[in-house]
Design an enzyme around this catalytic site. Structure first.
Site, PDB file in Angstrom:
ATOM      1  N   GLN A   1       0.833  -1.205   0.000  1.00 19.31           N
ATOM      2  CA  GLN A   1       0.000   0.000   0.000  1.00 19.31           C
ATOM      3  C   GLN A   1       0.873   1.262   0.000  1.00 19.31           C
ATOM      4  O   GLN A   1       0.672   2.187   0.797  1.00 19.31           O
ATOM      5  CB  GLN A   1      -0.938  -0.018   1.206  1.00 19.31           C
ATOM      6  CG  GLN A   1      -2.130  -0.940   1.049  1.00 19.31           C
ATOM      7  CD  GLN A   1      -3.097  -0.458  -0.021  1.00 19.31           C
ATOM      8  OE1 GLN A   1      -3.219   0.734  -0.293  1.00 19.31           O
ATOM      9  NE2 GLN A   1      -3.812  -1.400  -0.638  1.00 19.31           N
ATOM     10  N   SER A   2       1.819   1.317  -0.897  1.00 16.33           N
ATOM     11  CA  SER A   2       2.765   2.432  -0.956  1.00 16.33           C
ATOM     12  C   SER A   2       2.136   3.705  -1.513  1.00 16.33           C
ATOM     13  O   SER A   2       1.672   3.732  -2.658  1.00 16.33           O
ATOM     14  CB  SER A   2       3.963   2.036  -1.825  1.00 16.33           C
ATOM     15  OG  SER A   2       4.775   3.163  -2.098  1.00 16.33           O
TER      16      SER A   2
END
Length: 337
Positions: free
Chosen positions: A75-76
């Site tokens: 979930q960058s």
């Protein structure tokens, strides 16, 4: 300090607002809390990485790159903003995502930032936890060069001396805003991870002789390693500015007591802080960075460790898109018909 001599492409909505959080301040009964809204930088819902990408993507364009390669956790926020920047500039984007949490549910692996990465046209490939992500990116870049590609590799978080210029610029912006408002900032607090945001802020504020201390609330590494990473990058950033030697060890302070079980793994404090800010200020934090950063700030205020500070600015690094990857973390009930 003339940042105009460094290549920059405008990607964000600057300056971002500097606003009081009076409801939260009253509730906590401590210093007055302000928020620097870098969640409002605009690029693909905003976030702190946009400032770094303005300088990094300019360098990529100067090198005539046709594809950018970067990496991050599943979930960058950085990956999402890099994908958006590449789309805006007509470049291809390749993202390598490392599994740092072990979560396998579809909300985490397919929603939130991952969904937006793909909407922006980026190609995604996954790597196991503990992979040497820099080496993985260099390997991909080498393969592209063999077929005539011109890749530009961006380390995780955009945390290089070039990327950190974005937060040198933010330091200038923040001081200008404070001066116009007649606001004396006693402390600047933010979530710190890949080191670029804190390194740029510290280098900029020291170079400007601001007298404003910076406290990074760590979200990943232990205190000694986090501070060492930030100091090393701050020194490189200062040298890149032509100001080698201005950084001192005492300029870099991190509190890493609020990481919990690990990077990207929710904590009770994060959940409580995120709900509190949402319900009192109408502002959405994120579960990985700003939520833990705010949890640390709130806890330190409650412990009475912020009494000497009258005005604290919390830098909101963005990332609320990541909330959609954690639908069960907040104990919320569905609505009733």
């Amino acid at each position: 300090m003339n940042l105009a001599r460094f290549p920059r492409v405008r990607l964000g909505h600057m300056p971002t607002p500097l606003e009081p959080m009076d409801n939260l301040s009253k509730h906590l009964g401590g210093p007055r809390i302000w928020v620097k809204r870098d969640d409002c930088t605009g690029l693909s819902s905003g976030g702190n990485k946009t400032r770094k990408l303005e300088f990094l993507m300019a360098e990529a364009l100067a090198q005539k790159a046709d594809v950018v390669i970067t990496q991050g956790a599943t979930q960058s926020n950085h990956a999402r903003q890099t994908a958006a920047a590449a789309a805006k500039l007509g470049m291809a984007c390749m993202i390598l995502l490392e599994d740092r949490t072990g979560y396998t549910d579809e909300a985490y692996t397919l929603n939130g930032n991952v969904l937006l990465d793909q909407l922006h046209g980026a190609s995604i490939s996954k790597r196991k936890s503990g992979a040497d992500m820099q080496a993985e990116m260099e390997s991909v870049a080498a393969d592209l060069r063999k077929t005539g590609g011109r890749p530009y590799v961006i380390p995780g978080g955009g945390s290089t001396a070039v990327g950190a210029l974005g937060y040198v610029n933010c330091a200038i912006e923040l001081l200008n805003q404070a001066n116009e408002m007649g606001l004396k900032i006693d402390l600047l607090v933010h979530a710190t991870g890949s080191a670029g945001t804190q390194a740029g802020l510290v280098a900029g504020l020291v170079a400007l002789n601001s007298g404003i201390p910076v406290l990074g609330i760590g979200v990943r590494a232990p205190k000694d390693r986090q501070e060492a990473n930030v100091l090393a990058l701050a020194e490189k950033t200062a040298a890149h500015l032509g100001l080698a030697g201005i950084m001192k060890r005492e300029h870099v302070v991190a509190n890493c007591d609020y990481v919990g079980q690990g990077y990207g793994i929710p904590t009770e404090g994060m959940v409580e802080a995120l709900k509190l800010v949402a319900r009192m200020e109408g502002i959405l934090l994120d579960p990985v960075y700003s939520g833990k950063g705010m949890a640390g700030l709130i806890d330190l205020i409650k412990k009475g460790e912020m009494r000497e500070h009258e005005n604290i600015v919390f830098l909101h690094t963005g990332g609320s898109v990541g909330l959609f990857g954690y639908p069960t973390a907040f104990g919320l009930q569905g609505y009733q018909a």
